[in-house]
Design a protein around this motif. Structure first.
Motif, PDB file in Angstrom:
ATOM      1  N   PRO A   1       0.861  -1.236  -0.049  1.00  0.00           N
ATOM      2  CA  PRO A   1      -0.025  -0.050  -0.064  1.00  0.00           C
ATOM      3  C   PRO A   1       0.980   1.184  -0.017  1.00  0.00           C
ATOM      4  O   PRO A   1       1.988   1.146   0.644  1.00  0.00           O
ATOM      5  CB  PRO A   1      -0.700  -0.189   1.483  1.00  0.00           C
ATOM      6  CG  PRO A   1      -0.654  -1.448   1.689  1.00  0.00           C
ATOM      7  CD  PRO A   1       0.391  -1.924   1.148  1.00  0.00           C
ATOM      8  N   LEU A   2       0.394   2.394  -0.516  1.00  0.00           N
ATOM      9  CA  LEU A   2       1.090   3.511  -0.669  1.00  0.00           C
ATOM     10  C   LEU A   2       1.762   4.184   0.458  1.00  0.00           C
ATOM     11  O   LEU A   2       2.946   4.558   0.614  1.00  0.00           O
ATOM     12  CB  LEU A   2       0.132   4.632  -1.329  1.00  0.00           C
ATOM     13  CG  LEU A   2       0.963   6.007  -1.635  1.00  0.00           C
ATOM     14  CD1 LEU A   2       2.003   5.815  -2.571  1.00  0.00           C
ATOM     15  CD2 LEU A   2      -0.057   6.931  -2.057  1.00  0.00           C
ATOM     16  N   GLU A   3       0.957   4.168   1.570  1.00  0.00           N
ATOM     17  CA  GLU A   3       1.474   4.730   3.076  1.00  0.00           C
ATOM     18  C   GLU A   3       2.791   3.684   3.462  1.00  0.00           C
ATOM     19  O   GLU A   3       3.489   4.266   4.046  1.00  0.00           O
ATOM     20  CB  GLU A   3       0.413   4.586   4.008  1.00  0.00           C
ATOM     21  CG  GLU A   3      -0.470   5.678   4.077  1.00  0.00           C
ATOM     22  CD  GLU A   3       0.177   7.113   4.330  1.00  0.00           C
ATOM     23  OE1 GLU A   3       0.728   6.821   5.237  1.00  0.00           O
ATOM     24  OE2 GLU A   3      -0.128   7.836   3.635  1.00  0.00           O
ATOM     25  N   THR A   4       2.579   2.584   3.409  1.00  0.00           N
ATOM     26  CA  THR A   4       3.678   1.408   3.684  1.00  0.00           C
ATOM     27  C   THR A   4       4.905   1.606   2.898  1.00  0.00           C
ATOM     28  O   THR A   4       5.896   1.707   3.270  1.00  0.00           O
ATOM     29  CB  THR A   4       3.116   0.121   3.525  1.00  0.00           C
ATOM     30  OG1 THR A   4       1.831  -0.018   4.331  1.00  0.00           O
ATOM     31  CG2 THR A   4       4.169  -0.993   4.248  1.00  0.00           C
TER      32      THR A   4
ATOM     33  N   ILE B   1       5.658   4.580   1.446  1.00  0.00           N
ATOM     34  CA  ILE B   1       6.511   5.660   1.764  1.00  0.00           C
ATOM     35  C   ILE B   1       7.354   5.483   3.012  1.00  0.00           C
ATOM     36  O   ILE B   1       8.300   5.879   3.119  1.00  0.00           O
ATOM     37  CB  ILE B   1       5.352   6.728   1.805  1.00  0.00           C
ATOM     38  CG1 ILE B   1       4.787   7.106   0.616  1.00  0.00           C
ATOM     39  CG2 ILE B   1       5.997   8.107   2.786  1.00  0.00           C
ATOM     40  CD1 ILE B   1       3.708   8.072   0.383  1.00  0.00           C
ATOM     41  N   GLU B   2       6.806   4.600   4.034  1.00  0.00           N
ATOM     42  CA  GLU B   2       7.425   4.520   5.429  1.00  0.00           C
ATOM     43  C   GLU B   2       8.508   3.634   4.861  1.00  0.00           C
ATOM     44  O   GLU B   2       9.828   3.832   5.282  1.00  0.00           O
ATOM     45  CB  GLU B   2       6.600   3.672   6.304  1.00  0.00           C
ATOM     46  CG  GLU B   2       5.488   4.656   6.877  1.00  0.00           C
ATOM     47  CD  GLU B   2       4.250   4.081   7.617  1.00  0.00           C
ATOM     48  OE1 GLU B   2       4.740   2.758   7.970  1.00  0.00           O
ATOM     49  OE2 GLU B   2       3.466   4.635   8.008  1.00  0.00           O
TER      50      GLU B   2
ATOM     51  N   GLN C   1      11.299   5.733   3.250  1.00  0.00           N
ATOM     52  CA  GLN C   1      12.001   6.639   4.409  1.00  0.00           C
ATOM     53  C   GLN C   1      13.073   5.747   5.155  1.00  0.00           C
ATOM     54  O   GLN C   1      14.235   6.092   5.258  1.00  0.00           O
ATOM     55  CB  GLN C   1      10.963   7.405   5.009  1.00  0.00           C
ATOM     56  CG  GLN C   1      10.310   8.244   4.543  1.00  0.00           C
ATOM     57  CD  GLN C   1       9.225   8.944   5.300  1.00  0.00           C
ATOM     58  OE1 GLN C   1       8.541   8.353   6.105  1.00  0.00           O
ATOM     59  NE2 GLN C   1       9.089  10.176   5.256  1.00  0.00           N
TER      60      GLN C   1
END
Length: 82
Positions: free
Chosen positions: A32-35, A37-38, A41
Motif C-alpha cells: 500500500p502507498l502509505e507503507t 512511503i514508510e 524513508q
C-alpha cells in the motif's frame, strides 16, 4: 529503544540486509502507498547509514607503500594510483 538508536547499532551487513529486504518489498509492487512511503524513508536512512559506515572505513584504511627508505604509511585515497 528508539528506531534511530537501533539503526546506529546495526552493523554494515545488518543494515544492507534490511535495505535489500525493503527494496524487495517495494519492487514487488504489492505494498500500500502509505507503507511504501514508510519503507522508502527507512530505506533512505539505512542507505545513509551504510554510506557513513563506508566513509569511516575508508578513512581508517592505510596503504603501505614500499619506498627506498622502507615501508611508509599513507592514508588511503580512493581512485588514487601511484
Amino acid at each position: 529503544m528508539e528506531q534511530a538508536d537501533t539503526e546506529q547499532t546495526l552493523s554494515f551487513e545488518e543494515a544492507m540486509e534490511k535495505l535489500e529486504a525493503i527494496v524487495s518489498r517495494l519492487e514487488s509492487g504489492d505494498v500500500p502507498l502509505e507503507t511504501a512511503i514508510e519503507l522508502f524513508q527507512e530505506g533512505m536512512k539505512l542507505s545513509q547509514l551504510c554510506g557513513g559506515k563506508l566513509e569511516q572505513v575508508e578513512r581508517k584504511i592505510e596503504m603501505l607503500i614500499e619506498t627506498e627508505q622502507g615501508l611508509q604509511r599513507k592514508p588511503f585515497t580512493p581512485g588514487q594510483e601511484d
